[in-house]
Design a protein around this motif. Structure first.
Motif, mmCIF file in Angstrom:
data_model
loop_
_atom_site.group_PDB
_atom_site.id
_atom_site.type_symbol
_atom_site.label_atom_id
_atom_site.label_comp_id
_atom_site.label_asym_id
_atom_site.label_seq_id
_atom_site.Cartn_x
_atom_site.Cartn_y
_atom_site.Cartn_z
ATOM 1 N N SER A 1 0.832 -1.225 0.000
ATOM 2 C CA SER A 1 0.000 0.000 0.000
ATOM 3 C C SER A 1 0.854 1.257 0.000
ATOM 4 O O SER A 1 0.471 2.273 0.590
ATOM 5 N N ILE A 2 2.001 1.210 -0.643
ATOM 6 C CA ILE A 2 2.875 2.382 -0.701
ATOM 7 C C ILE A 2 2.494 3.286 -1.881
ATOM 8 O O ILE A 2 2.183 4.456 -1.700
ATOM 9 N N GLY A 3 2.547 2.729 -3.072
ATOM 10 C CA GLY A 3 2.277 3.549 -4.267
ATOM 11 C C GLY A 3 0.792 3.859 -4.396
ATOM 12 O O GLY A 3 -0.004 2.946 -4.613
ATOM 13 N N ARG B 1 10.135 -4.158 -5.236
ATOM 14 C CA ARG B 1 10.592 -3.561 -3.977
ATOM 15 C C ARG B 1 11.124 -4.680 -3.089
ATOM 16 O O ARG B 1 10.605 -5.805 -3.127
ATOM 17 N N HIS C 1 5.627 -7.196 -10.367
ATOM 18 C CA HIS C 1 4.250 -6.791 -10.041
ATOM 19 C C HIS C 1 4.075 -5.269 -10.071
ATOM 20 O O HIS C 1 3.168 -4.747 -10.716
ATOM 21 N N MET C 2 4.984 -4.574 -9.412
ATOM 22 C CA MET C 2 4.807 -3.132 -9.265
ATOM 23 C C MET C 2 4.940 -2.398 -10.600
ATOM 24 O O MET C 2 4.211 -1.451 -10.884
ATOM 25 N N MET D 1 1.816 -3.002 -12.689
ATOM 26 C CA MET D 1 0.619 -2.330 -12.176
ATOM 27 C C MET D 1 0.678 -0.810 -12.302
ATOM 28 O O MET D 1 -0.345 -0.143 -12.283
ATOM 29 N N ASN D 2 1.890 -0.292 -12.406
ATOM 30 C CA ASN D 2 2.049 1.138 -12.655
ATOM 31 C C ASN D 2 3.378 1.331 -13.394
ATOM 32 O O ASN D 2 4.402 1.585 -12.772
ATOM 33 N N ARG E 1 4.604 3.627 -14.844
ATOM 34 C CA ARG E 1 5.177 4.988 -14.772
ATOM 35 C C ARG E 1 5.643 5.419 -16.167
ATOM 36 O O ARG E 1 4.859 5.402 -17.094
ATOM 37 N N ARG F 1 -5.688 2.092 -3.543
ATOM 38 C CA ARG F 1 -5.695 0.766 -2.892
ATOM 39 C C ARG F 1 -5.900 0.912 -1.381
ATOM 40 O O ARG F 1 -5.273 1.758 -0.745
ATOM 41 N N PHE G 1 -7.758 -7.675 -1.258
ATOM 42 C CA PHE G 1 -7.265 -6.617 -2.139
ATOM 43 C C PHE G 1 -8.467 -5.710 -2.421
ATOM 44 O O PHE G 1 -9.482 -6.165 -2.951
ATOM 45 N N MET H 1 -10.387 -2.854 -13.584
ATOM 46 C CA MET H 1 -10.031 -4.211 -13.141
ATOM 47 C C MET H 1 -9.946 -5.150 -14.339
ATOM 48 O O MET H 1 -9.004 -5.948 -14.450
ATOM 49 N N ASN I 1 2.912 -11.984 -8.966
ATOM 50 C CA ASN I 1 2.248 -11.893 -7.674
ATOM 51 C C ASN I 1 0.805 -12.395 -7.735
ATOM 52 O O ASN I 1 0.394 -13.215 -6.927
HETATM 53 C C1 HEM Z 1 -2.770 -10.743 -3.002
HETATM 54 C C2 HEM Z 1 -2.870 -9.656 -3.683
HETATM 55 C C3 HEM Z 1 -1.806 -8.606 -3.781
HETATM 56 C C4 HEM Z 1 -0.694 -8.394 -3.028
HETATM 57 C C5 HEM Z 1 -0.223 -9.216 -1.839
HETATM 58 C C6 HEM Z 1 -0.030 -7.222 -3.561
HETATM 59 C C7 HEM Z 1 1.166 -6.716 -3.108
HETATM 60 C C8 HEM Z 1 1.779 -5.571 -3.588
HETATM 61 C C9 HEM Z 1 3.050 -5.051 -3.149
HETATM 62 C C10 HEM Z 1 3.952 -5.718 -2.123
HETATM 63 C C11 HEM Z 1 3.287 -3.904 -3.817
HETATM 64 C C12 HEM Z 1 4.536 -3.007 -3.703
HETATM 65 C C13 HEM Z 1 4.372 -1.970 -2.652
HETATM 66 C C14 HEM Z 1 3.450 -0.831 -3.000
HETATM 67 O O1 HEM Z 1 3.773 -0.017 -3.869
HETATM 68 O O2 HEM Z 1 2.397 -0.756 -2.375
HETATM 69 C C15 HEM Z 1 2.165 -3.674 -4.674
HETATM 70 C C16 HEM Z 1 2.002 -2.588 -5.479
HETATM 71 C C17 HEM Z 1 0.907 -2.413 -6.284
HETATM 72 N N1 HEM Z 1 -0.088 -3.317 -6.544
HETATM 73 FE FE1 HEM Z 1 -0.362 -5.074 -5.642
HETATM 74 N N2 HEM Z 1 -0.749 -6.757 -4.613
HETATM 75 C C18 HEM Z 1 -1.825 -7.595 -4.784
HETATM 76 C C19 HEM Z 1 -2.777 -7.513 -5.742
HETATM 77 C C20 HEM Z 1 -2.861 -6.509 -6.649
HETATM 78 C C21 HEM Z 1 -3.840 -6.433 -7.690
HETATM 79 C C22 HEM Z 1 -4.906 -7.508 -7.978
HETATM 80 C C23 HEM Z 1 -3.643 -5.235 -8.317
HETATM 81 C C24 HEM Z 1 -4.396 -4.619 -9.457
HETATM 82 C C25 HEM Z 1 -5.424 -5.119 -10.054
HETATM 83 C C26 HEM Z 1 -2.535 -4.568 -7.662
HETATM 84 C C27 HEM Z 1 -2.080 -3.320 -7.961
HETATM 85 C C28 HEM Z 1 -0.971 -2.727 -7.409
HETATM 86 C C29 HEM Z 1 -0.551 -1.382 -7.696
HETATM 87 C C30 HEM Z 1 -1.281 -0.380 -8.581
HETATM 88 C C31 HEM Z 1 0.638 -1.177 -6.995
HETATM 89 C C32 HEM Z 1 1.446 0.120 -6.923
HETATM 90 C C33 HEM Z 1 2.388 0.257 -8.065
HETATM 91 C C34 HEM Z 1 3.050 1.628 -8.064
HETATM 92 O O3 HEM Z 1 2.345 2.620 -7.889
HETATM 93 O O4 HEM Z 1 4.256 1.672 -8.282
HETATM 94 N N3 HEM Z 1 -2.080 -5.381 -6.667
HETATM 95 N N4 HEM Z 1 1.258 -4.731 -4.531
#
Ligand code: HEM
Length: 481
Positions: free
Chosen positions: A199-201, A288, A332-333, A336-337, A339, A356, A383, A394, A417
């Motif tokens: 939940s950082i970005g 990260r 993953h990061m 998802m973004n 940039r 988020r 999530f 989505m 992820n």
């Molecule tokens: C079990 C489910 C998930 C876990 C454990 C998880 C975990 C993480 C982690 C560890 C990060 C990096 C830290 C951060 O920036 O917050 C991250 C970033 C992110 N995740 Fe997930 N995530 C999950 C599911 C999802 C899903 C389903 C999506 C989108 C449909 C998503 C979208 C994002 C986005 C948008 C970021 C930030 C990227 C950024 O701004 O740089 N995540 N997630």
């Protein structure tokens, strides 16, 4: 402002801005903060405690009375950056709106994907195999979840008191039944079930009253996240009718992922012989280090102080890393973004951003858990994401950026992820002189349920509560207050 728990900020309460390391400069407010639910803009605290309660409405009149009774305790986003007390939110599913007796014309004005629900869109969401709705835990996907009430708090004490107050509102109430209660929160070090800080970005939203944090980029138009305001295209998105129902509301997507901790730990051990290499591999999967430190700023060694510093831990672009040698293009990061990543399939990153508010539940991450039984321990993530077009976003993310690799020239590779991995699936780590391709990446988070909700404004909640009964259908309504 009314509060569910009548707890004052107290000496121990930490305003959000302090947690971020000092006052954020104030900027002009151009959205109606008083009318928007706090959860839309307020960050999840650290540490955090709370509960999601899923309710079923058996009787429309009772359901509306329940909404009416709870509405004064739902916090608005006024001063969202100064969270001190526990706060409560209400969101309503499509079947919930029907059960509450909303007029037909209103019901028809919601987007199709919302009306049919997440389970019915499994195909568009690529929710196959273990993620298929037929494998979900009940009551997810049955249409029986009507109202979701969530309480967020930064201390256990405030959370318990807020729950007590919520319980008092519910006590002796017939016609509304609790289907599911899920406590969530504080894992040691605020880590998620696979041991990462998350939940950082988060996107910065225009007109919300405080400046962006370093790295958040220029604020995105409010209409991308809150209904009734212009979005990035310069016009507001279509809203549910009437205006009082749609304006200042947003959509919520909830996806309950079970963490397969045993599989994840085995994968790390099989592909990285030392503790240090395992941590680096875990970081490459996400972008990260598990401490939250971004690989762009700490490419070879973890830097927990950086990970914990909200003013530095998101302050980067990918300009100096076009090939993904620091942050893999498929991590993953970065998926998802992306940039400023140059993508093979062009997309406007700003219109695919999401807020988020995910929460972690169950047993904490255990680095020594390696058995198949460890995958079954109740431990995972709700999530939770918010956007004015959550359903479309989505579906886009699931189809294009999670379960496909083409936008980054990665072929069949999927998000490491949350992608659903097939036999022999790979994950590529670009490095010099020869890239590393890992074979046999597994599915680490399995979908156990999901729902779409509408998170109405405070005026809309009052409007729903005041709808009047007319021959069994609430198609007459009081004037909006
Ligand atoms: C079990 C489910 C998930 C876990 C454990 C998880 C975990 C993480 C982690 C560890 C990060 C990096 C830290 C951060 O920036 O917050 C991250 C970033 C992110 N995740 Fe997930 N995530 C999950 C599911 C999802 C899903 C389903 C999506 C989108 C449909 C998503 C979208 C994002 C986005 C948008 C970021 C930030 C990227 C950024 O701004 O740089 N995540 N997630």
């Amino acid at each position: 402002m009314s509060r569910l728990a009548s707890v004052s900020c107290g000496e121990n309460a930490m305003p959000l801005v302090d947690r971020l390391g000092g006052d954020l400069p104030r900027t002009p407010v151009t959205v109606e903060l008083d009318d928007i639910q706090a959860t839309v803009l307020r960050y999840r605290p650290e540490p955090y405690y709370g509960t999601h309660v899923m309710l079923h409405v058996e009787d429309a009149q009772a359901g509306r009375e329940f909404v009416q009774r709870l509405t004064p305790y739902v916090d608005s986003a006024a001063d969202w950056w100064e969270a001190g007390d526990a706060w409560t939110s209400i969101a309503i599913s499509s079947t919930g709106l029907v059960a509450l007796g909303l007029p037909e014309d209103s019901l028809r004005s919601f987007p199709e994907a919302f009306r049919v629900g997440m389970a019915a869109r499994a195909d568009k969401l690529r929710d196959y195999g273990p993620n298929d709705p037929t494998n979900w835990e009940r009551p997810f996907g049955t249409g029986e979840i009507h109202i979701a009430v969530s309480i967020f708090s930064d201390t256990e004490d405030k959370w318990r008191r807020a729950m007590e107050t919520a319980g008092q509102q519910y006590q002796g109430f017939s016609g509304v039944t609790v289907m599911l209660m899920q406590d969530f929160g504080a894992q040691p070090g605020d880590l998620n079930p696979l041991g990462y800080k998350d939940s950082i970005g988060q996107p910065a939203i225009e007109g919300c009253g405080v400046d962006s944090l370093p790295g958040q980029g220029p604020p995105i138009k409010a209409g991308e996240f809150i209904l009734g305001y212009p979005g990035e295209a310069g016009v507001p998105l279509p809203m549910p009718r009437p205006d009082v129902l749609g304006r200042n509301g947003t959509f919520v997507g909830l996806r309950n992922y079970q963490a397969r901790v045993g599989t994840f730990n085995r994968f790390l051990r099989e592909h990285a012989p030392t503790e240090q290499e395992r941590e680096l591999l875990a970081a490459k999967l996400v972008g990260r280090w598990r401490s939250g430190a971004p690989l762009t700023l700490a490419p070879t060694q973890d830097d927990p102080a950086l990970g914990a510093d909200a003013r530095r831990n998101n302050d980067f672009t990918y300009a100096a890393d076009p090939h993904g040698r620091q942050v893999p293009l498929g991590s993953h990061m970065r998926r998802m973004n992306p940039r400023d990543t140059k993508m093979a399939l062009l997309a406007d990153v700003n219109v695919h951003r999401i807020i988020r508010r995910s929460t972690t539940y169950g047993a904490p991450y255990d680095p020594d858990a390696t058995s198949e039984q460890d995958d079954e321990v109740a431990r995972g993530t709700y999530f939770i994401f918010l956007s004015a077009k959550a359903m479309a976003t989505m579906e886009f993310l699931q189809q294009e950026w999670i379960n496909n690799g083409n936008f980054m020239d990665l072929g069949d590779e999927r998000d490491p992820n949350v992608g659903l991995q097939e036999d022999g699936a790979t994950f590529t780590i670009p490095q010099h002189p020869v890239r590393r391709r890992i074979h046999g990446i597994q599915t680490f988070n399995v979908l156990r349920g999901g729902e779409y909700f509408f998170m109405p404004s405070l005026s809309a909640l009052r409007w729903i509560g005041e709808l009047r009964q007319s021959s069994g259908q609430a198609d007459e309504r009081a004037e909006p207050s």
